[in-house]
Design an enzyme around this catalytic site. Structure first.
Site, PDB file in Angstrom:
ATOM      1  N   GLU A 113       8.518   6.695   0.727  1.00 37.38           N
ATOM      2  CA  GLU A 113       7.093   7.026   0.536  1.00 37.38           C
ATOM      3  C   GLU A 113       6.745   8.168   1.465  1.00 37.38           C
ATOM      4  O   GLU A 113       6.980   8.085   2.676  1.00 37.38           O
ATOM      5  CB  GLU A 113       6.235   5.794   0.814  1.00 37.38           C
ATOM      6  CG  GLU A 113       4.810   5.897   0.305  1.00 37.38           C
ATOM      7  CD  GLU A 113       4.104   4.542   0.328  1.00 37.38           C
ATOM      8  OE1 GLU A 113       4.706   3.552  -0.150  1.00 37.38           O
ATOM      9  OE2 GLU A 113       2.981   4.464   0.840  1.00 37.38           O
TER      10      GLU A 113
ATOM     11  N   GLU B 220       6.665  -2.227   2.969  1.00 36.26           N
ATOM     12  CA  GLU B 220       5.886  -2.314   4.203  1.00 36.26           C
ATOM     13  C   GLU B 220       5.552  -3.755   4.570  1.00 36.26           C
ATOM     14  O   GLU B 220       4.434  -4.068   4.998  1.00 36.26           O
ATOM     15  CB  GLU B 220       4.603  -1.474   4.089  1.00 36.26           C
ATOM     16  CG  GLU B 220       4.891   0.003   3.895  1.00 36.26           C
ATOM     17  CD  GLU B 220       3.631   0.867   3.855  1.00 36.26           C
ATOM     18  OE1 GLU B 220       2.516   0.301   3.888  1.00 36.26           O
ATOM     19  OE2 GLU B 220       3.762   2.096   3.796  1.00 36.26           O
TER      20      GLU B 220
END
Length: 805
Positions: free
Chosen positions: A505, A417
């Protein structure tokens, strides 16, 4: 003499706080605390909502690290080297120090390492003195918040001293590739980095050193090593450089292949002999033979078989033990996950310990091995972004060289991220990273956990990745039809048909073990409640599981998170100090969601029903059942409440069955069948007041000093029924060579200390971690709680049994 490896984990001296001159040889450290590694001083502290050390830009970020202390600490070790080691090469290796470490030996500064997850080493040959008191000093600076989760503080992984001859294989200096792997034959290309430290030390510059290198393959079977006949390679080499790259080839016929279901392991033993036949070095390289490939339409293939990554993300802390790395704690975690049906781990968001990868090799877990959470753009005030430009290449090369011989590692992840996915400069950074990864290991693909796919697609960031990791984005619902629902994976697959996709994720479901709120709410953030716990009723995880099962082009998923973890206490602020994301709580006690995954990821017939059955007369309780069987019939005190089937159209879009049941005390029982045949059953009972404690251990015996046993406590009533709402205070007493080194109960808002010998039960359960000390006697642990009947357990000392035999 060939290679020697000394464990340096015992008898360090520790001081919390900065200390001028503590690197000096003549510094007085007698008043410092003596301890053994691994060590994490943060886990020993009290929970405090605000500290000056974490004040930055008028933001209090202590929630990120679980409100536990950080600071600066010093370690010193007195080390005596035997005289027979004179003239040898000495390498001091640290598996992990969190963070910003400086190391000295005998007053000489060896270096600085900022990243708290790197394994690093120093050549100390010029500074160490055999048969004298050598002083290792380590300063650890963990001031300020550098992590979005609990990282701990100190020398939390092992330290070793490696002693070799001047000619030796470099640290992490072997690398195998398998250009051909089948059931009939495996070809292994082995690359060796052999160092000639005579040349490094400017001795015999003009000489050529002739050596003989022999590599053999051994098979691990029945707890022993067996040499494979006719599998070896001998090579005569003249060393003309300080570092020499040498190639060998091995062929294994009818190999046993490594997979999650059959994690078969070999090892390569490489021996270096001098010209006159003396063994001067020996190096062991783990080997697992497997082939894999990724297909944009069909997903992932291992050894020719199409399988899914059924994975979880894992942070590195071990609950009440903090960041301290114990193989026993990791093995227990992995055993719990294996029983759930999990076959893959994402090491979020940092390089794992060597112990973790060794166990994943052995137990059959595929690994997404991750390097960073930050690149150049800031997430935390004192995070890795401050060091990225200077250190990324060194850290990545060291990371890959350490881990690339583990067969469990299937995918590299270069980040998570990162904000760079949104901007043009991100592609430049990614290009540099990918070059390092592909240089060091061209055999594995590289991914990154992307959580802003619109930007990652626009900038070209996503298209640069070998595999695109989707963090939550992929399983977002975009529409529905009579044939089912449509998700972002479908849209992306149509737009980018050559893209390999994986759920890096997923889910992020909020659950607290043993907590049930009514009425049931389904939106994730609607589960926030005044009691600062989250209900165990949850559908957040069901949609990603259904998507994974129905989209063959999606290679797999990694659920956030396998276990609760310290820090990032979403969705609650203080006093919450750990997460609610885990499928398993911080102590290793499964939540109800554990059985949802088990119902989808395992084949052995199973059934799980909840909630517990301690309610009030007249309450109407939603009863949920998870199972991998076709039909479930529910009974209350022997009376059938009806049968429901997962095959019914009404349940096509959910992975649980549900009944609304008016509470009556007694037994609630679920029976599951396939095609009318009984497969399994599960009951919950109405319990009375706690009467006694029950103490159990995951081990009946301990063999080695430092070994751990995990002791679980529960309460029973007068009729031996588990009491699911008990909260009694339990005290532990140890007799014999053992000590309690951590306690917990899985309550995310508890501020009881982790380093203690007592703990309140949380919803009927608590945990104590026992460590074996030096000694010959058995260990007896007693658990007591006021007027309740106490419990006692004896842990055998296997060293005594062995000596008696």
């Amino acid at each position: 003499m060939s290679r020697l490896v000394f464990d340096l984990n015992k008898s360090w001296f520790f001081h919390l706080g900065d200390c001028e001159g503590a690197e000096r040889v003549d510094f007085e450290d007698e008043e410092w605390r003596e301890l053994n590694l691994p060590h994490d001083w943060s886990i020993e502290g009290r929970f405090i909502q605000f500290r000056d050390e974490n004040w930055y830009m008028f933001k209090n970020l202590d929630h990120r690290i679980g409100y536990l202390p950080q600071g600066i600490g010093w370690y010193r070790k007195h080390l005596e080297i035997p005289v027979n080691c004179e003239g040898k090469r000495f390498i001091l290796q640290f598996d992990g120090v969190y963070r910003d470490s400086d190391v000295w030996i005998n007053g000489q500064h060896l270096g600085h390492r900022p990243y708290g997850y790197s394994t690093f080493f120093y050549d100390v040959t010029s500074f160490i003195e055999p048969n004298k008191d050598n002083i290792i000093a380590v300063r650890v600076d963990n001031l300020g918040v550098s992590s979005r989760w609990y990282a701990g503080s100190g020398i939390y992984r092992k330290v070793t001293l490696i002693v070799t001859e001047m000619i030796h294989i470099a640290p992490f200096g072997t690398y195998w590739k398998t250009p051909e792997v089948s059931k009939e034959k495996a070809l292994v290309d082995l690359e060796l980095l052999v160092e000639n430290s005579f040349l490094t030390m400017n001795k015999d510059d003009n000489n050529k050193f002739e050596i003989l290198i022999l590599s053999e393959v051994f098979e691990k079977k029945d707890g022993a090593l067996h040499k494979l006949p006719d599998v070896h390679h001998t090579l005569s080499v003249k060393l003309t450089q300080e570092t020499n790259k040498i190639q060998q080839k091995l062929e294994i016929l009818n190999p046993k292949l490594w997979s999650p279901d059959s994690p078969h392991l070999y090892e390569i033993k490489t021996m270096i002999y001098s010209r006159d036949g003396i063994l001067i070095d020996e190096y062991i390289t783990p080997l697992g033979l497997r082939s894999f490939n990724f297909n944009p339409d069909k997903g992932f293939f291992l050894n020719g078989e199409n399988i899914k990554f059924k994975g979880v993300c894992l942070h590195h802390d071990n609950g009440c033990l903090g960041s301290k790395v114990f193989a026993d704690a990791i093995e227990r975690k992995l055993n719990i996950l294996k029983e759930m049906g999990c076959n893959a781990i994402r090491t979020s968001h940092n390089p794992p310990s060597q112990e973790m990868l060794e166990l994943c090799d052995k137990m059959g877990f595929m690994v997404m091995d991750e390097a960073f959470d930050e690149w150049t753009m800031q997430k935390t005030p004192y995070g890795y972004w401050r060091h990225f430009d200077k250190w990324y290449e060194r850290d990545v090369r060291d990371f890959i060289r350490r881990d690339r011989n583990h067969p469990c590692v299937i995918i590299w992840s270069c980040g998570n991220e990162v904000s760079e996915q949104r901007v043009e400069k991100g592609t430049e950074i990614l290009e540099k990273l990918l070059k390092v990864f592909h240089d060091e290991d061209p055999t594995r693909p590289v991914t990154q956990g992307c959580n802003q796919m619109e930007h990652a697609n626009r900038t070209g960031f996503a298209d640069m990745l070998d595999i695109v990791g989707y963090n939550y984005y992929g399983d977002r619902i975009t529409g529905s039809s009579y044939d089912g629902f449509r998700c972002m994976y479908d849209d992306e697959h149509e737009e980018y048909p050559k893209r390999i996709m994986i759920g890096s994720e997923n889910c992020s479901a909020f659950n607290t073990r043993g907590i049930y709120h009514y009425p049931i709410v389904y939106a994730r953030w609607s589960k926030v409640n005044d009691d600062m716990h989250c209900s165990s009723y949850d559908i957040t995880s069901e949609i990603p599981l259904m998507i994974l099962d129905s989209r063959e082009y999606v290679c797999g998923m990694f659920t956030w998170e396998g276990f609760d973890y310290l820090g990032e206490p979403t969705p609650y602020p203080w006093p919450a100090r750990s997460s609610h994301f885990g499928i398993v709580d911080l102590c290793g006690f499964p939540k109800n969601l554990y059985y949802l995954y088990q119902s989808q990821w395992t084949d052995r017939p199973m059934v799980h029903l909840f909630p517990h059955w301690n309610w009030s007369k007249g309450d109407v309780i939603p009863v949920w059942v998870y199972s991998n069987c076709e039909c479930v019939e529910l009974f209350l005190n022997g009376e059938s409440l009806g049968e429901k089937s997962f095959l019914d159209e009404d349940y096509n879009d959910v992975l649980h069955l549900m009944w609304d049941v008016e509470f009556e005390p007694g037994e609630l029982k679920a029976v599951v069948r396939n095609k009318g045949k009984f497969e399994a059953s599960k009951s919950v009972f109405t319990a009375g007041h706690p009467k006694r404690l029950v103490l159990s251990s995951n081990k009946k015996s301990l063999k080695f000093e430092g070994e751990l046993a995990f002791l679980e406590v529960e309460t029973r009533d007068t009729s031996e029924k588990f009491v699911p709402i008990a909260s009694n205070l339990v005290t532990f007493k140890v007799k014999g060579p053992g000590k309690i080194i951590g306690v917990g109960n899985g309550n995310p808002i508890s501020h009881e200390p982790f380093i203690d010998e007592q703990r309140h039960l949380f919803n009927g359960l608590c945990l104590a971690v026992l460590q074996k000390k030096e000694g010959d006697d058995d260990i007896i642990v007693k658990a007591s709680s006021g007027s309740l009947q106490s419990a006692e357990i004896r842990i055998k000392n296997m060293e005594v049994i062995k000596s008696e035999e």
